[in-house]
Design an enzyme around this catalytic site. Structure first.
Site, short mmCIF file in Angstrom:
data_model
loop_
_atom_site.label_atom_id
_atom_site.label_comp_id
_atom_site.label_asym_id
_atom_site.label_seq_id
_atom_site.Cartn_x
_atom_site.Cartn_y
_atom_site.Cartn_z
N SER A 286 -45.65 -31.68 25.96
CA SER A 286 -44.87 -30.69 25.22
C SER A 286 -45.32 -29.26 25.48
O SER A 286 -44.53 -28.32 25.29
CB SER A 286 -44.95 -30.99 23.72
N THR A 287 -46.57 -29.06 25.89
CA THR A 287 -47.04 -27.71 26.22
C THR A 287 -46.77 -27.39 27.68
O THR A 287 -46.25 -26.32 28.01
CB THR A 287 -48.54 -27.57 25.91
N ASP B 274 -51.93 -27.52 32.62
CA ASP B 274 -51.57 -28.67 31.80
C ASP B 274 -52.09 -28.47 30.38
O ASP B 274 -52.97 -27.63 30.14
CB ASP B 274 -52.16 -29.96 32.39
N GLU C 175 -52.37 -37.34 36.08
CA GLU C 175 -52.92 -36.03 35.71
C GLU C 175 -54.33 -35.87 36.25
O GLU C 175 -54.68 -34.83 36.80
CB GLU C 175 -52.91 -35.88 34.19
#
Length: 262
Positions: free
Chosen positions: A58-59, A113, A135
């Protein structure tokens, strides 16, 4: 350093001897607005010609959107993005970011991220969105890793939020692996749960694996020791502790943005 955002705050009213004026309350920002502020600040590190790791969540989605916007405006050029999930891949394509992979670009200039938790030493918990393996692969290959969070993600120690620390495992005999993970941290009051969709089916990662979420009542101690013990366990693919990887932390709070370099 702290960067003020005066346009998010109302001016302090003047008081004269004839009339008292009731002070106006400051504008209260939502968590998503704070995430967007942090993401936009992180994108200031991006320069034309860079190969970028594009985070998930969401960020990070705000950062991906901003990069796409700057490309469309011609303020950034010759950017190559390496997405950390199928979801980020889809978003990046939709906003016009050219994409590639680690096979073609084994060294990245920068990754941006979010994180689920950040301790005072810039160690992270990531993966509550389910993309921890990709990630870690992408962000482990970058020269600079900028982490963007709102202030609610700051903790004294990893696991301190009481929320999940994810471990990605193979589906084969997952109950066996879950129990071994739980017993590994029994002294920390560990509770281990298989992550599931709302319909009760196991959550499946982009890599076809399951996720065990670990919850701790106490500090688990030496993080590197814990990391090594988890990774030595057969059936474990990767865990969500990102240790000594972040180089810059950007935190958005009600009073502005704080930037911390390791």
């Amino acid at each position: 350093m702290a960067l003020a955002h005066p346009h998010f705050m109302t001016n302090k009213p003047k008081v004269d001897s004839c009339q008292m004026t009731t002070p106006q309350s400051p504008v209260i920002l939502t968590q998503d607005e704070l995430k967007k502020i942090a993401a936009y600040k992180a994108v200031e590190f991006v320069e034309s010609g860079m190969v970028l790791g594009l985070g998930t969540g969401s960020t990070a989605c705000h950062a991906v959107a901003r990069i796409g916007e700057l490309l469309q405006q011609g303020k950034l050029k010759n950017i190559v993005g390496i997405p950390t999930s199928k979801k980020t891949h889809e978003q990046a394509v939709s906003v016009g970011i050219p994409l590639s992979d680690l096979d073609s670009y084994p060294v990245l200039d920068l990754a941006i991220d979010g994180a689920d938790e950040v301790d005072p030493y810039l160690n992270l918990v990531k993966g509550r969105g389910g993309s921890l393996l990709r990630e870690k692969m992408v962000e482990g290959a970058c020269k600079k890793f900028v982490v963007i969070v709102d202030e609610s993600k700051l903790v004294k120690h990893l696991g301190g939020s009481g929320l999940a620390m994810p471990v990605e495992i193979v589906p084969f005999c997952w109950k066996f692996t879950l129990e071994r993970l739980r017993m590994m941290f029994v002294d920390a009051g560990c509770v281990a749960k298989l992550r599931r969709f709302e319909n009760g089916e196991p959550f499946v990662t982009d890599n076809g694996n399951y996720i065990i979420d670990l919850y701790f009542e106490k500090d688990i101690g030496d993080l590197k020791v814990a990391s090594d013990e988890i990774l030595r366990l057969a059936g474990v693919v990767e865990h969500g502790m990102f240790l000594d990887m972040a180089t810059t932390l950007i935190v958005a709070g009600e009073l502005g943005v704080t930037v911390k370099n390791k």
